[in-house]
Every structure is written in structure tokens, then in C-alpha cells.
Scaffold this motif. Structure first.
Motif, PDB file in Angstrom:
ATOM      1  N   ARG A 111       0.832  -1.199   0.000  1.00  9.22           N
ATOM      2  CA  ARG A 111       0.000   0.000   0.000  1.00  9.22           C
ATOM      3  C   ARG A 111       0.872   1.257   0.000  1.00  9.22           C
ATOM      4  NH1 ARG A 111      -1.366   4.324   2.517  1.00  9.22           N
ATOM      5  NH2 ARG A 111      -3.507   5.035   2.581  1.00  9.22           N
ATOM      6  N   ASP A 112       1.889   1.269   0.858  1.00 14.40           N
ATOM      7  CA  ASP A 112       2.785   2.419   0.933  1.00 14.40           C
ATOM      8  C   ASP A 112       3.523   2.632  -0.388  1.00 14.40           C
ATOM      9  OD1 ASP A 112       1.939   2.758   3.532  1.00 14.40           O
ATOM     10  OD2 ASP A 112       3.753   1.918   4.438  1.00 14.40           O
ATOM     11  N   THR A 113       3.902   1.543  -1.033  1.00 17.80           N
ATOM     12  CA  THR A 113       4.583   1.625  -2.327  1.00 17.80           C
ATOM     13  C   THR A 113       3.664   2.238  -3.372  1.00 17.80           C
ATOM     14  OG1 THR A 113       5.951  -0.286  -1.781  1.00 17.80           O
ATOM     15  CG2 THR A 113       5.755   0.282  -4.117  1.00 17.80           C
ATOM     16  N   TRP A 114       2.418   1.776  -3.414  1.00 13.85           N
ATOM     17  CA  TRP A 114       1.461   2.335  -4.366  1.00 13.85           C
ATOM     18  C   TRP A 114       1.180   3.804  -4.077  1.00 13.85           C
ATOM     19  CZ3 TRP A 114      -0.369   0.966  -8.938  1.00 13.85           C
ATOM     20  CH2 TRP A 114      -0.173  -0.341  -9.353  1.00 13.85           C
ATOM     21  N   LEU A 115       1.102   4.169  -2.807  1.00 15.41           N
ATOM     22  CA  LEU A 115       0.874   5.559  -2.441  1.00 15.41           C
ATOM     23  C   LEU A 115       2.017   6.432  -2.933  1.00 15.41           C
ATOM     24  CD1 LEU A 115      -1.003   7.530  -0.988  1.00 15.41           C
ATOM     25  CD2 LEU A 115       0.229   7.029   1.121  1.00 15.41           C
ATOM     26  N   GLN A 116       3.244   5.966  -2.706  1.00 17.70           N
ATOM     27  CA  GLN A 116       4.411   6.710  -3.168  1.00 17.70           C
ATOM     28  C   GLN A 116       4.422   6.797  -4.692  1.00 17.70           C
ATOM     29  OE1 GLN A 116       8.154   5.071  -1.891  1.00 17.70           O
ATOM     30  NE2 GLN A 116       9.327   6.776  -2.693  1.00 17.70           N
ATOM     31  N   ALA A 117       4.111   5.708  -5.364  1.00 19.17           N
ATOM     32  CA  ALA A 117       4.085   5.702  -6.830  1.00 19.17           C
ATOM     33  C   ALA A 117       3.022   6.653  -7.369  1.00 19.17           C
ATOM     34  CB  ALA A 117       3.846   4.287  -7.346  1.00 19.17           C
ATOM     35  N   SER A 118       1.871   6.698  -6.715  1.00 17.60           N
ATOM     36  CA  SER A 118       0.806   7.593  -7.193  1.00 17.60           C
ATOM     37  C   SER A 118       1.208   9.056  -7.036  1.00 17.60           C
ATOM     38  CB  SER A 118      -0.515   7.309  -6.482  1.00 17.60           C
ATOM     39  OG  SER A 118      -0.478   7.713  -5.133  1.00 17.60           O
ATOM     40  N   LYS A 119       1.977   9.350  -5.989  1.00 22.84           N
ATOM     41  CA  LYS A 119       2.472  10.721  -5.804  1.00 22.84           C
ATOM     42  C   LYS A 119       3.490  11.069  -6.884  1.00 22.84           C
ATOM     43  CE  LYS A 119       1.729  11.002  -0.833  1.00 22.84           C
ATOM     44  NZ  LYS A 119       2.374  11.045   0.486  1.00 22.84           N
ATOM     45  N   ILE A 120       4.327  10.113  -7.227  1.00 23.26           N
ATOM     46  CA  ILE A 120       5.322  10.334  -8.282  1.00 23.26           C
ATOM     47  C   ILE A 120       4.616  10.615  -9.603  1.00 23.26           C
ATOM     48  CG2 ILE A 120       7.107   9.208  -9.685  1.00 23.26           C
ATOM     49  CD1 ILE A 120       7.931   7.721  -7.051  1.00 23.26           C
ATOM     50  N   VAL A 121       3.615   9.805  -9.915  1.00 22.41           N
ATOM     51  CA  VAL A 121       2.866   9.976 -11.160  1.00 22.41           C
ATOM     52  C   VAL A 121       2.155  11.328 -11.177  1.00 22.41           C
ATOM     53  CG1 VAL A 121       0.894   9.096 -12.484  1.00 22.41           C
ATOM     54  CG2 VAL A 121       2.609   7.514 -11.608  1.00 22.41           C
ATOM     55  N   ALA A 122       1.670  11.752 -10.025  1.00 24.00           N
ATOM     56  CA  ALA A 122       0.970  13.038  -9.937  1.00 24.00           C
ATOM     57  C   ALA A 122       1.945  14.217  -9.968  1.00 24.00           C
ATOM     58  CB  ALA A 122       0.131  13.084  -8.663  1.00 24.00           C
ATOM     59  N   GLY A 123       3.249  13.920  -9.986  1.00 27.79           N
ATOM     60  CA  GLY A 123       4.248  14.974 -10.066  1.00 27.79           C
ATOM     61  C   GLY A 123       4.575  15.617  -8.745  1.00 27.79           C
ATOM     62  N   GLN A 124       4.243  14.964  -7.641  1.00 31.37           N
ATOM     63  CA  GLN A 124       4.502  15.535  -6.325  1.00 31.37           C
ATOM     64  C   GLN A 124       5.917  15.250  -5.837  1.00 31.37           C
ATOM     65  OE1 GLN A 124       1.409  14.098  -3.789  1.00 31.37           O
ATOM     66  NE2 GLN A 124      -0.204  15.128  -4.915  1.00 31.37           N
ATOM     67  N   GLU A 125       6.568  14.269  -6.437  1.00 31.15           N
ATOM     68  CA  GLU A 125       7.931  13.925  -6.046  1.00 31.15           C
ATOM     69  C   GLU A 125       8.724  13.571  -7.291  1.00 31.15           C
ATOM     70  OE1 GLU A 125       8.199  10.829  -3.107  1.00 31.15           O
ATOM     71  OE2 GLU A 125       6.525  11.625  -1.976  1.00 31.15           O
ATOM     72  N   VAL A 126      10.010  13.728  -7.214  1.00 32.35           N
ATOM     73  CA  VAL A 126      10.875  13.309  -8.310  1.00 32.35           C
ATOM     74  C   VAL A 126      11.232  11.848  -8.079  1.00 32.35           C
ATOM     75  CG1 VAL A 126      13.079  13.695  -9.471  1.00 32.35           C
ATOM     76  CG2 VAL A 126      11.788  15.629  -8.546  1.00 32.35           C
ATOM     77  N   PRO A 127      10.959  10.987  -9.058  1.00 25.21           N
ATOM     78  CA  PRO A 127      11.237   9.561  -8.858  1.00 25.21           C
ATOM     79  C   PRO A 127      12.723   9.263  -8.807  1.00 25.21           C
ATOM     80  CG  PRO A 127      10.520   9.961 -11.114  1.00 25.21           C
ATOM     81  CD  PRO A 127      10.397  11.263 -10.367  1.00 25.21           C
ATOM     82  N   PRO A 128      13.158   8.444  -7.832  1.00 29.50           N
ATOM     83  CA  PRO A 128      14.560   8.061  -7.777  1.00 29.50           C
ATOM     84  C   PRO A 128      14.919   7.099  -8.904  1.00 29.50           C
ATOM     85  CG  PRO A 128      13.327   6.993  -6.020  1.00 29.50           C
ATOM     86  CD  PRO A 128      12.399   7.927  -6.719  1.00 29.50           C
ATOM     87  N   VAL A 129      13.960   6.251  -9.301  1.00 30.95           N
ATOM     88  CA  VAL A 129      14.151   5.291 -10.384  1.00 30.95           C
ATOM     89  C   VAL A 129      12.851   5.206 -11.169  1.00 30.95           C
ATOM     90  CG1 VAL A 129      15.784   3.354 -10.304  1.00 30.95           C
ATOM     91  CG2 VAL A 129      14.242   3.720  -8.405  1.00 30.95           C
ATOM     92  N   SER A 130      12.929   4.783 -12.403  1.00 27.10           N
ATOM     93  CA  SER A 130      11.740   4.616 -13.211  1.00 27.10           C
ATOM     94  C   SER A 130      10.965   3.400 -12.736  1.00 27.10           C
ATOM     95  CB  SER A 130      12.130   4.434 -14.676  1.00 27.10           C
ATOM     96  OG  SER A 130      11.004   4.191 -15.453  1.00 27.10           O
ATOM     97  N   THR A 131       9.635   3.554 -12.594  1.00 27.39           N
ATOM     98  CA  THR A 131       8.796   2.420 -12.175  1.00 27.39           C
ATOM     99  C   THR A 131       7.709   2.196 -13.198  1.00 27.39           C
ATOM    100  OG1 THR A 131       7.337   3.871 -10.902  1.00 27.39           O
ATOM    101  CG2 THR A 131       9.180   2.863  -9.721  1.00 27.39           C
ATOM    102  N   GLU A 132       7.235   0.956 -13.240  1.00 25.49           N
ATOM    103  CA  GLU A 132       6.153   0.613 -14.145  1.00 25.49           C
ATOM    104  C   GLU A 132       4.952   0.189 -13.311  1.00 25.49           C
ATOM    105  OE1 GLU A 132       7.239  -2.010 -17.428  1.00 25.49           O
ATOM    106  OE2 GLU A 132       9.289  -1.775 -16.789  1.00 25.49           O
ATOM    107  N   SER A 133       3.758   0.459 -13.811  1.00 22.61           N
ATOM    108  CA  SER A 133       2.541   0.067 -13.120  1.00 22.61           C
ATOM    109  C   SER A 133       2.165  -1.348 -13.506  1.00 22.61           C
ATOM    110  CB  SER A 133       1.404   1.017 -13.492  1.00 22.61           C
ATOM    111  OG  SER A 133       0.193   0.554 -12.961  1.00 22.61           O
ATOM    112  N   ALA A 134       1.972  -2.197 -12.509  1.00 19.46           N
ATOM    113  CA  ALA A 134       1.619  -3.590 -12.781  1.00 19.46           C
ATOM    114  C   ALA A 134       0.117  -3.788 -12.884  1.00 19.46           C
ATOM    115  CB  ALA A 134       2.194  -4.490 -11.696  1.00 19.46           C
ATOM    116  N   HIS A 135      -0.672  -2.916 -12.248  1.00 24.49           N
ATOM    117  CA  HIS A 135      -2.123  -3.044 -12.325  1.00 24.49           C
ATOM    118  C   HIS A 135      -2.620  -2.174 -13.458  1.00 24.49           C
ATOM    119  CE1 HIS A 135      -3.115  -5.413  -8.784  1.00 24.49           C
ATOM    120  NE2 HIS A 135      -2.082  -4.837  -8.212  1.00 24.49           N
ATOM    121  N   GLY A 136      -3.495  -2.748 -14.270  1.00 20.16           N
ATOM    122  CA  GLY A 136      -3.971  -2.016 -15.443  1.00 20.16           C
ATOM    123  C   GLY A 136      -5.334  -1.455 -15.276  1.00 20.16           C
TER     124      GLY A 136
END
Length: 136
Positions: A111-136
Motif C-alpha cells: 500500500r505504501d509503495t502504491w501511495l508513493q508511486a501515485s504521488k510520483i505519477v501526480a508529479g509531487q515527487e521526483v522519482p529516484p528510479v523509473s517504475t512501471e505500473s503492474a495493475h492495469g
């Protein structure tokens, strides 16, 4: 028919959420049901425990069925969901709180990982590494 204001809010939040937020909501639900199952096991209320473990398992099954298998990470995520589901089944059979707690740990981390990823996608944080979404 939806009667309570809370139910109306819940329905509205589901209808207006993006896919990442929906996945986070699923994790929240699974964690909440698993924690309620722990309460049931602690109180020796096996019906409460079994009912809530079943609800958590249903959510995990939903997460498994919505995985986009075109990503390599989906295989690992599927295996983790499968193991988490196994823990919940074993917890229900053996009335073992430690298995539920282990499952909650995995669910909370995801859950925490998804929360962080959603913030990255929303542009709230700069991603340290590129991530891919597994849920479609």
C-alpha cells in the motif's frame, strides 16, 4: 439504495478515483479486514475472524485478477499476493494471529509503495528510479 452519508461518500470516492487510488483503497480494505480478523482471533470470536479473513482474501483475489501480465513485475506481485492469500487461509485454519500479522505487513508495505508511486505519477515527487505500473 444508498442511505447513509458515509455510503454516499464512499460510492462517490470510488467513482471519482484514478486507478492507483482504487488499488490503494483495495489495500486499505484488505488491511482493515485483516486487522478486524486479528481482533476476532484475539477475542476467540472465530466467526468474526473467519468472515473478515474471507473479505481480505476476496480483495487479494481482486488484486490478482486485475494485474496487467504484460509487465515482468506482475509475476512477482502475483506470487506475493498468492503467498499473502495463503497466509490468510492458514491463519483461518490454524487460528494463528502471527500469519495474519505477516500478511498485514506485506499489504501495508505494498500500500505504501502504491501511495508513493501515485504521488510520483501526480508529479509531487521526483522519482529516484523509473517504475512501471503492474495493475492495469
Amino acid at each position: 439504495m444508498i442511505k447513509s452519508p458515509y455510503d454516499k461518500y464512499r460510492q462517490s470516492s470510488v467513482q471519482t478515483s484514478n486507478p492507483a487510488q482504487l488499488v490503494i483503497m483495495l489495500y486499505d480494505g484488505a488491511i482493515r479486514f485483516a486487522r478486524t480478523a486479528i481482533e476476532g482471533l484475539t477475542q476467540k470470536d472465530h466467526e468474526k475472524a473467519s468472515l473478515n479473513l474471507g473479505k481480505a482474501q476476496t480483495i487479494i483475489s481482486e488484486l490478482m485478477s486485475t494485474l496487467d501480465r504484460s509487465y515482468d513485475i506482475s509475476k512477482n506481485l502475483f506470487a506475493l499476493y498468492e503467498y499473502t492469500n495463503y497466509l490468510l487461509v492458514e491463519a483461518n485454519i490454524r487460528k494463528d494471529i502471527t500469519k495474519v500479522e505477516e500478511a498485514v505487513g506485506y499489504l501495508a508495505e505494498l500500500r505504501d509503495t502504491w501511495l508513493q508511486a501515485s504521488k510520483i505519477v501526480a508529479g509531487q515527487e521526483v522519482p529516484p528510479v523509473s517504475t512501471e505500473s503492474a495493475h492495469g
